[in-house]
Write a protein that holds these residues in place. Structure first.
Motif, short mmCIF file in Angstrom:
data_model
loop_
_atom_site.label_atom_id
_atom_site.label_comp_id
_atom_site.label_asym_id
_atom_site.label_seq_id
_atom_site.Cartn_x
_atom_site.Cartn_y
_atom_site.Cartn_z
N VAL A 75 0.85 -1.19 0.00
CA VAL A 75 0.00 0.00 0.00
C VAL A 75 0.89 1.24 0.00
N ALA A 76 0.43 2.30 -0.66
CA ALA A 76 1.17 3.56 -0.68
C ALA A 76 0.51 4.56 0.26
N TYR A 115 3.94 0.82 2.56
CA TYR A 115 3.48 0.06 3.73
C TYR A 115 3.18 -1.36 3.28
N ILE A 116 3.76 -2.32 3.98
CA ILE A 116 3.55 -3.74 3.67
C ILE A 116 2.76 -4.35 4.82
N TYR A 117 1.53 -4.72 4.52
CA TYR A 117 0.69 -5.39 5.51
C TYR A 117 0.89 -6.89 5.36
N GLN A 118 1.37 -7.54 6.42
CA GLN A 118 1.80 -8.93 6.31
C GLN A 118 1.34 -9.74 7.51
N THR A 119 1.17 -11.04 7.26
CA THR A 119 0.81 -11.93 8.35
C THR A 119 2.04 -12.23 9.20
N ASP A 120 1.81 -12.49 10.48
CA ASP A 120 2.90 -12.78 11.40
C ASP A 120 3.65 -14.03 10.95
N GLY A 121 4.95 -14.01 11.18
CA GLY A 121 5.78 -15.14 10.77
C GLY A 121 6.42 -14.93 9.41
N SER A 122 6.17 -13.79 8.80
CA SER A 122 6.77 -13.49 7.50
C SER A 122 8.28 -13.39 7.63
N ASN A 123 8.98 -13.91 6.60
CA ASN A 123 10.43 -13.76 6.56
C ASN A 123 10.87 -12.93 5.35
N LEU A 124 9.97 -12.04 4.89
CA LEU A 124 10.26 -11.21 3.73
C LEU A 124 11.37 -10.20 4.06
N VAL A 125 12.43 -10.25 3.24
CA VAL A 125 13.52 -9.28 3.34
C VAL A 125 13.90 -8.87 1.92
N PHE A 126 14.03 -7.58 1.69
CA PHE A 126 14.44 -7.13 0.36
C PHE A 126 15.23 -5.83 0.47
N ILE A 164 -5.95 3.45 8.55
CA ILE A 164 -6.07 1.99 8.68
C ILE A 164 -5.65 1.58 10.09
N ALA A 165 -6.41 0.69 10.69
CA ALA A 165 -6.15 0.24 12.07
C ALA A 165 -4.72 -0.29 12.19
N GLY A 166 -4.06 0.09 13.28
CA GLY A 166 -2.70 -0.38 13.54
C GLY A 166 -1.64 0.35 12.74
N SER A 167 -2.04 1.45 12.04
CA SER A 167 -1.12 2.19 11.17
C SER A 167 -1.15 3.67 11.55
N PRO A 168 -0.13 4.42 11.16
CA PRO A 168 -0.16 5.87 11.39
C PRO A 168 -1.35 6.50 10.67
N GLU A 169 -1.89 7.56 11.23
CA GLU A 169 -3.00 8.25 10.59
C GLU A 169 -2.57 8.81 9.25
N GLY A 170 -3.49 8.79 8.29
CA GLY A 170 -3.18 9.34 6.98
C GLY A 170 -3.99 8.68 5.89
N MET A 171 -3.67 9.03 4.64
CA MET A 171 -4.38 8.54 3.46
C MET A 171 -3.57 7.44 2.78
N TYR A 172 -4.24 6.33 2.51
CA TYR A 172 -3.59 5.18 1.89
C TYR A 172 -4.26 4.88 0.55
N ARG A 173 -3.40 4.63 -0.46
CA ARG A 173 -3.91 4.37 -1.80
C ARG A 173 -3.17 3.19 -2.44
N ASP A 174 -3.50 2.98 -3.71
CA ASP A 174 -3.02 1.86 -4.51
C ASP A 174 -1.51 1.62 -4.35
N GLY A 175 -1.14 0.41 -3.94
CA GLY A 175 0.27 0.07 -3.79
C GLY A 175 1.03 0.09 -5.09
N GLY A 176 0.30 0.01 -6.22
CA GLY A 176 0.95 0.04 -7.51
C GLY A 176 1.58 1.37 -7.85
N ILE A 177 1.21 2.43 -7.12
CA ILE A 177 1.85 3.73 -7.33
C ILE A 177 3.36 3.58 -7.18
#
Length: 289
Positions: A75-76, A115-126, A164-177
């Protein structure tokens, strides 16, 4: 892992019955019909109805608790003019993004954070060579629906998702941006499987019409699974359906066309299954950015 429509697909893959979930997504999206005077609020409401259809009763719980496949929705988070819901102001912000991006993708940091919303246990590193700020947020029952909807909230076309719950306040849009496709270096000892709709990925939304390629070295450990140019050329209208069809075709024409393409894609599944069974490595080609 996915953004926009790719996030919806990811949500299907991480349910207990991914085939049934993908079928629900394909059926409901292909049969979506808008009113003649459609606005962004109607499109957003239809997107929410689509989301509810493919998540069904237990999809959210299944995604969060999947022991094997860990979902990631990109998400952007927007700042400045692109955070506005006033079309003229938002349009000015997008024009600024376009010009900044033409100079360098790094300039997107002036208006966006990943912003990457992910399930617990993720091992994503990039590694991101463009150094766009990235934040990882745990998916919960309270935020999965909004995070998923935000990932597909196309600027100017749909309403953004605020706070979005659990996130800083603000506007969230298409992650493809930021991540229309991917130009990231995934750090893993294994391979990355990337199902995609063509063999020419673009880094971000504003790169779609630029000649700027993704960095080939970021695909050194990626297996890109995509239809051939010949397959696409043999489809009706010689292209893969996309959202512009809603404005260029009437509902009956578009639905007929999309269903024809969905039927044709069954051949892709059959071919891929045969490749897996025969271990035919001759179909693997070098990546050419």
């Amino acid at each position: 892992m996915g953004s926009s429509a790719g996030a919806f697909r990811t949500a299907c893959f991480c349910q207990s019955d991914p085939v049934a979930a993908v079928d629900r997504l394909a059926k409901n999206y292909s049969e979506t019909v808008y009113s003649d005077d459609v606005d962004r609020y109607e499109i957003t409401e239809k997107a929410l109805e689509l989301l509810e259809a493919f998540l069904a009763e237990s999809g959210i719980t299944e995604i969060i608790n999947n022991p094997r496949f860990k979902a990631h929705f990109l998400v952007a988070k927007c700042s400045g003019f692109v955070a506005s819901e006033y079309k003229m102001i938002q349009g000015l912000g997008l024009a600024k993004s376009y010009l900044n991006n033409r100079l360098s993708r790094r300039n997107l940091t002036k208006q966006y954070e990943r912003y990457i919303y992910q399930t617990d246990g993720s091992n994503l590193v990039f590694d991101d060579p463009d150094n766009i700020p990235s934040h990882q947020i745990s998916l919960t029952e309270d935020n999965l629906r909004d995070a998923l909807l935000a990932s597909g909230s196309i600027p100017m076309v749909m309403a953004g998702i605020k706070n979005i719950a659990g996130s800083p306040e603000g506007m969230y849009r298409d992650g493809g941006i930021i991540d229309y496709h991917f130009d990231l270096k995934f750090k893993t000892d294994g391979l990355v499987l990337y199902p995609h709709f063509n063999s020419h990925p673009k880094a971000g939304w504003f790169d779609k019409k630029l000649k700027r390629p993704v960095r080939a070295e970021n695909y050194d450990n990626v297996v890109l699974l995509c239809p051939s140019d010949k397959f696409i050329a043999n489809l009706p209208y010689q292209k893969i359906p996309d959202r512009t069809d809603f404005s260029t075709m009437d509902a009956n024409q578009r639905i007929t066309y999309w269903k024809q393409v969905l039927a044709e894609t069954e051949r892709l599944a059959e071919d891929f299954s045969e490749i897996i069974e025969t271990q035919d490595l001759s179909v693997i080609k070098p990546f050419n950015a």
